[in-house]
Design an enzyme around this catalytic site. Sequence first.
Site, PDB file in Angstrom:
ATOM      1  N   GLU A  43      39.941 -70.547 -13.847  1.00 55.49           N
ATOM      2  CA  GLU A  43      41.348 -70.930 -13.813  1.00 55.49           C
ATOM      3  C   GLU A  43      41.542 -72.382 -13.352  1.00 55.49           C
ATOM      4  O   GLU A  43      40.907 -72.776 -12.368  1.00 55.49           O
ATOM      5  CB  GLU A  43      42.026 -69.986 -12.810  1.00 55.49           C
TER       6      GLU A  43
ATOM      7  N   ARG B  45      41.678 -61.469  -9.258  1.00 54.98           N
ATOM      8  CA  ARG B  45      41.100 -62.808  -9.353  1.00 54.98           C
ATOM      9  C   ARG B  45      40.173 -62.813 -10.556  1.00 54.98           C
ATOM     10  O   ARG B  45      39.444 -61.839 -10.796  1.00 54.98           O
ATOM     11  CB  ARG B  45      40.288 -63.152  -8.093  1.00 54.98           C
TER      12      ARG B  45
ATOM     13  N   HIS C 144      49.070 -66.701 -14.369  1.00 55.87           N
ATOM     14  CA  HIS C 144      49.016 -66.283 -12.963  1.00 55.87           C
ATOM     15  C   HIS C 144      50.431 -66.154 -12.357  1.00 55.87           C
ATOM     16  O   HIS C 144      50.796 -66.895 -11.435  1.00 55.87           O
ATOM     17  CB  HIS C 144      48.150 -67.272 -12.146  1.00 55.87           C
TER      18      HIS C 144
HETATM   19  C1  GLV Z   1      48.186 -64.646  -5.822  1.00 52.41           C
HETATM   20  O1  GLV Z   1      47.302 -64.605  -6.614  1.00 52.41           O
HETATM   21  C2  GLV Z   1      48.051 -64.200  -4.482  1.00 52.41           C
HETATM   22  O2  GLV Z   1      46.934 -63.919  -4.025  1.00 52.41           O
HETATM   23  O3  GLV Z   1      49.081 -64.094  -3.792  1.00 52.41           O
END
Ligand code: GLV
Length: 319
Positions: free
Chosen positions: A267, A238, A285
């Site tokens: 983000e 993250r 992402h």
């Molecule tokens: C994506 O970032 C997830 O947590 O699956």
Amino acid sequence: MKKKVYITRQIPESGVDLLKGKYRVEIFPENRPMPGDLLLQKVEDCDALVCLISDSIDEKIIASAKKLKIVANFAVGYNNIDIAAAKKYGIMATNTPGVLTNATAEIAFAMLIVLTRKIMEADRFTRTGRFSGWDPLLLLGDELRGKTLGIIGMGRIGQEMAMKCKAFGMNLVYHNRRPVDQKTEKRLSASYASLNKLLHLSDAISIHTPLNHETYHLVNEQTFEEMKTGTYLINTSRGEVMDEKALVHALKAGKIKGAGLDVYEFEPEISRELMGMSNVVLLPHIGSATKETRSRMSEMVAKNVIAALEGKVPDNLIP
Ligand code: GLV
């Protein structure tokens, strides 16, 4: 009357089909994150909510739900859900662990090798017509074999990243809240280190921690100071685990030689300065973005919803 499931964005059909057979399913029809005020309305009369990490499921949303049984996150990370509020209102929350482990580790590893072997730079070099023949000193990168990778967060994805890097001959150190068991350490040939020791030892660092109050800005100005000059840094966890401003400074100062980012502190906003740097890989992402994984995630959220609506405990209940 059939129970109602609301899905905040189109997800792969395999899971949606499982739900459609049993419930009334409504899906936010647009290809963008669902506006919060609309979600607030929609959640009022649904029995299950399937949501994404871009949906903030806060106490206000949870409190406005009249018959909600479950919030099923289409992700492994669940920092977007107020778990305490869900508990308070007796609503179950689930995630999708396991099925995205390999896909995410593949993306982390891909960024590591793309950076160390200057693949993006080399591609741009070739496309811009600068390749004029083999050159002994052209685009010399760093070899992975024999280098030390520091893994911050040795859960499922961290361990899979360790396996991939072990296969490439890297030495592995890791930091985790608790050391993993000795059998796992042996299998991965990885040794536990304090965060400071890891920062001192590593030629490359890959972040795999969940986001919580302990890991917010875990990588900051101070931690960059402790790293070796010329460290590569990969983040597929993250964005908020790392202070993005401090990363920009560390890149400018040459402390960080290259960064591979799949996630961002603000983000989908990305710091302008990062955008202009050629030694940074910026991905939108896509850690879990393979056809196989996203289909499995879709089926997993559906099974979690079905279990909850049938009065059972879903397999992936967040404790
Ligand atoms: C994506 O970032 C997830 O947590 O699956």
